[in-house]
Design an enzyme around this catalytic site. Structure first.
Site, mmCIF file in Angstrom:
data_model
loop_
_atom_site.group_PDB
_atom_site.id
_atom_site.type_symbol
_atom_site.label_atom_id
_atom_site.label_comp_id
_atom_site.label_asym_id
_atom_site.label_seq_id
_atom_site.Cartn_x
_atom_site.Cartn_y
_atom_site.Cartn_z
ATOM 1 N N GLY A 132 -1.811 5.039 -4.401
ATOM 2 C CA GLY A 132 -1.757 3.882 -5.290
ATOM 3 C C GLY A 132 -0.665 3.907 -6.335
ATOM 4 O O GLY A 132 -0.258 2.877 -6.841
ATOM 5 N N ILE A 138 -4.139 4.459 0.523
ATOM 6 C CA ILE A 138 -4.703 4.735 1.843
ATOM 7 C C ILE A 138 -5.884 5.698 1.736
ATOM 8 O O ILE A 138 -6.865 5.581 2.480
ATOM 9 C CB ILE A 138 -3.626 5.330 2.767
ATOM 10 C CG1 ILE A 138 -2.439 4.377 2.867
ATOM 11 C CG2 ILE A 138 -4.190 5.611 4.157
ATOM 12 C CD1 ILE A 138 -1.199 4.996 3.479
ATOM 13 N N TYR A 162 0.841 -1.200 0.000
ATOM 14 C CA TYR A 162 0.000 0.000 0.000
ATOM 15 C C TYR A 162 0.869 1.240 0.000
ATOM 16 O O TYR A 162 2.046 1.217 0.384
ATOM 17 C CB TYR A 162 -0.949 0.004 1.201
ATOM 18 C CG TYR A 162 -0.285 0.192 2.545
ATOM 19 C CD1 TYR A 162 -0.052 1.461 3.077
ATOM 20 C CD2 TYR A 162 0.094 -0.917 3.312
ATOM 21 C CE1 TYR A 162 0.540 1.632 4.316
ATOM 22 C CE2 TYR A 162 0.690 -0.754 4.559
ATOM 23 C CZ TYR A 162 0.912 0.523 5.050
ATOM 24 O OH TYR A 162 1.508 0.692 6.279
ATOM 25 N N CYS A 163 0.300 2.353 -0.458
ATOM 26 C CA CYS A 163 0.952 3.663 -0.424
ATOM 27 C C CYS A 163 -0.149 4.715 -0.301
ATOM 28 O O CYS A 163 -1.306 4.382 -0.042
ATOM 29 C CB CYS A 163 1.827 3.888 -1.664
ATOM 30 S SG CYS A 163 0.925 3.879 -3.225
ATOM 31 N N THR A 164 0.175 5.975 -0.513
ATOM 32 C CA THR A 164 -0.796 7.048 -0.272
ATOM 33 C C THR A 164 -1.997 6.988 -1.205
ATOM 34 O O THR A 164 -3.140 6.948 -0.762
ATOM 35 C CB THR A 164 -0.113 8.424 -0.400
ATOM 36 O OG1 THR A 164 1.008 8.478 0.480
ATOM 37 C CG2 THR A 164 -1.082 9.541 -0.056
#
Length: 463
Positions: free
Chosen positions: A335, A361, A331-333
């Site tokens: 995508g 997220i 996951y990241c901020t």
């Protein structure tokens, strides 16, 4: 040039300096298209060498013969076997010369074509007005004042002329009084912009109406904010739309892991936290930077200690055993980093499965504000972070008390981020990120002199 007469673009990636040694070994190292072209040059060189040995007067009319090494050959198969066995080194030299000549010619043709394209663009500028929305129904005051929001978005797609899109984005953002950052490349677009609600909605409509991107409204993640969240508007053309430091033609977003909707990702994390044998085969990987994961992360995640995303490939290379035969949930901020990050991880061929949180997220918190992500969400603008829950998972660097609001180091020219609570800032004057900065106060010094350059958060120019 391929057998069908079309140029092989793969030539352009082969260095001439490495092409002159170990012909057969070098040929095996080429990609498929390069090998086809090299093989064609070899066949032509072989045929030309054999043809040069034709004996015009030593055979009857209509029955060709060849003279080589004081021998006369009357059959094609015989002279071919002789040349292949005896003159291989000469054939390789001829092949190399032909191959390099072809490479040089293709490079010249490509340069001429690029010059021609540039000339055509300059001679006939494209009218971008069709991509600029009408704003007659919206007042200038609505575009500049009032409640606003920040948009986060990206789209991977083939862009033939990113410089043209740059001109369009600059004109569009100027007309709508937007601020922020937009990165363009031949692989797509990535941006975060702030504006009033009216301006942001018009921007979304303009992006959706452009035939290249094929975006939907849900592709834009929104948060409370506005044009004040950024100092200005920057639009640039780069090699990558997210700076990982890897050639996008080699590590392509098209090789990314499987996307999981927030609901699916939530169930996977829930199963991981429940424990059991199955959880030991799963890794929950945060592919953001450490100053991001420090103030907010998923429970029981693996958070690499990297300062910027371009360090992620090295982190993966140095920790392959962590992912070997595992199911990885990334996951990241928003995508975008997972698209390239998961592609790189998959290229190592050590994971059992690789998944990524679709929309990042941002998307998850819209569905599960009280889910398994706890703390703040770091954002790359003047706000530094946004929140969806009340948890504080980080602490003040001075007193150790709970604190998760970043501020810039008080020392001039230092762009490190510091977690210093109000009491420490007010009572102790502790507003710097490290002892070196604290002792120098506001005296100018190079930021390389900061004690925490490698060990403390720093506000980057990009992700």
């Amino acid at each position: 040039m391929a057998a069908d007469g079309t140029p092989c673009s793969g030539f352009m990636d082969w260095e001439l300096e490495t092409s002159t040694c170990n012909g057969l070994k070098q040929e095996k190292q080429l990609c498929a298209s390069q090998r086809r072209c090299y093989s064609l040059c070899r066949r032509k060189s072989f045929s030309a060498f054999v043809a040069s040995k034709t004996d015009g007067g030593g055979a009857e009319a209509g029955s060709p013969s060849w003279r080589c090494c004081s021998q006369t050959f009357s059959e094609h198969s015989a002279v071919h076997k002789h040349v292949a066995r005896t003159h291989d080194a000469e054939i390789r030299q001829l092949t190399q010369a032909a191959y390099e000549h072809l490479l040089s010619r293709l490079k010249e043709e490509e340069e001429e074509a690029e010059t021609q394209r540039r000339t055509e663009r300059e001679a006939e500028p494209v009218d971008i007005s069709a991509w600029i929305p009408e704003t007659g129904h919206v007042s200038e005051e609505q575009l500049q004042k009032g409640p606003g929001k920040v948009l986060l978005f990206y789209r991977y797609c083939r862009v033939e002329d990113p410089h043209l899109l740059r001109a369009w984005q600059e004109a569009l953002c100027e007309k709508l009084h937007l601020t922020g950052k937009v990165r363009l490349a031949t692989e797509g677009i990535n941006g975060t912009v702030g504006g009033t609600n009216a301006a942001a909605d018009l921007y979304i409509d303009a992006m959706r109406s452009h035939p290249l991107f094929k975006m939907e409204r849900e592709d834009f993640k929104t948060s409370d904010g506005g044009p004040e969240c950024f100092k200005d508007m920057k639009v640039g053309v780069y090699k990558e739309i997210v700076p990982m430091g890897m050639d996008p033609d080699v590590i392509s977003y098209q090789l990314a892991g499987e996307h999981l909707e927030p609901e699916e990702f939530h169930k996977e994390v829930q199963a991981l936290l429940a424990g059991g044998d199955s959880s030991r085969g799963t890794v929950l990987l945060d592919c953001r930077n450490f100053y991001e994961s420090k103030i907010g992360q998923f429970t029981q995640c693996l958070a690499p200690s990297i300062r910027k995303f371009s360090y992620f490939p090295d982190y993966v290379d140095q920790n392959l055993d962590l992912f070997r035969d595992k199911k990885v949930l990334m996951y990241c901020t928003g995508g975008i980093r997972c698209e390239r990050g998961s592609a790189y991880l998959r290229s190592k061929d050590v994971c059992k499965e690789v998944y990524q949180l679709k929309g990042g997220i941002h998307n998850y918190l819209e569905r599960f504000p009280e889910g398994f992500y706890r703390g703040k969400l770091f954002v790359f603008d003047e706000r530094f972070s946004i929140s969806a829950n009340e948890d504080v998972i980080s602490d003040c660097r001075y007193c150790g008390g709970p604190w998760d609001r970043y501020q810039l180091c008080s020392t001039e020219f230092c762009r490190q981020l510091v977690l210093s609570c109000p009491a420490c800032r007010r009572d102790g004057g502790r507003t710097a990120c490290c002892p070196a900065c604290q002792s120098k106060g506001r005296a100018p010094h190079r930021r390389e002199e900061c004690d925490c350059t490698d060990g403390r958060p720093r506000i980057p120019r990009d992700a």
